[in-house]
Design a protein around this motif. Structure first.
Motif, PDB file in Angstrom:
ATOM      1  N   SER A  46      -9.387 -34.032  11.557  1.00 37.79           N
ATOM      2  CA  SER A  46      -9.260 -35.185  10.674  1.00 37.79           C
ATOM      3  C   SER A  46      -8.838 -36.402  11.465  1.00 37.79           C
ATOM      4  N   GLU A  47      -9.243 -37.540  10.967  1.00 37.93           N
ATOM      5  CA  GLU A  47      -8.778 -38.812  11.517  1.00 37.93           C
ATOM      6  C   GLU A  47      -8.791 -39.848  10.413  1.00 37.93           C
ATOM      7  N   ILE A  48      -8.016 -40.895  10.635  1.00 37.13           N
ATOM      8  CA  ILE A  48      -8.014 -42.032   9.715  1.00 37.13           C
ATOM      9  C   ILE A  48      -8.322 -43.277  10.525  1.00 37.13           C
ATOM     10  N   GLN A  49      -8.962 -44.224   9.869  1.00 36.85           N
ATOM     11  CA  GLN A  49      -9.271 -45.518  10.478  1.00 36.85           C
ATOM     12  C   GLN A  49      -9.090 -46.595   9.422  1.00 36.85           C
ATOM     13  N   PRO A  50      -8.531 -47.737   9.817  1.00 38.64           N
ATOM     14  CA  PRO A  50      -8.487 -48.844   8.852  1.00 38.64           C
ATOM     15  C   PRO A  50      -9.909 -49.220   8.444  1.00 38.64           C
TER      16      PRO A  50
END
Length: 166
Positions: A46-50
């Motif tokens: 998983s990853e998050i990005q603005p």
């Protein structure tokens, strides 16, 4: 009154962030980050990005963009509603403080798990987004809040003490 005051304070907090510049509030950022870590704990990458064009975070599961974490996902409004209800049915000061803090922590933890499981479910079953996001997962968070209210009113509030003596 408590609900109005807490909502105004929360709106003031949110006003510190520039929506036109796609700025995310700090609590939403924490929720997105903790959700990402929870998804990894559940065995997925998983990853998050603005987000580039709105104040939110893109959430990826196994390199697939599955969801946005927006301000409304952080459960602060649910916590405000929970606290306002508890205060409306008074209890002893220390009991009230402990119940409010414990309840908000429980709501926060369940919300992180809820978003993580929702995101994983959307990875595998994107065709069921409406029922997952619109029905099942809100039912979980609001159901828990409702149960906490019942526990508060029946076990800890002044009202519980007056009705138990009858």
């Amino acid at each position: 009154m408590t609900y109005a005051v807490l909502t105004l304070l929360y709106q003031y907090y949110l006003s510190q962030y520039d929506v036109a510049k796609n700025e995310n509030d700090r609590f939403t950022e924490v929720v997105a980050s903790q959700t990402q870590k929870t998804i990894i704990f559940f065995g997925h990458s998983s990853e998050i990005q603005p987000h580039e064009s709105e104040p939110s975070y893109k959430l990826f599961v196994n390199q697939k963009y599955v969801a946005r974490v927006v301000e409304g996902c952080n459960a602060v409004s649910v916590m405000i509603l929970f606290v306002a209800f508890v205060l409306a049915f008074k209890g002893k000061l220390i009991t009230t403080m402990i119940f409010k803090l414990s309840g908000c922590l429980l709501i926060h933890l369940l919300n992180i798990i809820r978003i993580a499981l929702l995101s994983i479910a959307l990875f595998y079953y994107p065709q069921h987004e409406h029922i997952l996001h619109g029905v099942i997962f809100p039912l979980v968070i609001y159901g828990v809040v409702f149960l906490l209210w019942i526990i508060w009113v029946n076990k800890f509030s002044v009202y519980a003490k007056t009705t138990s003596t009858r």
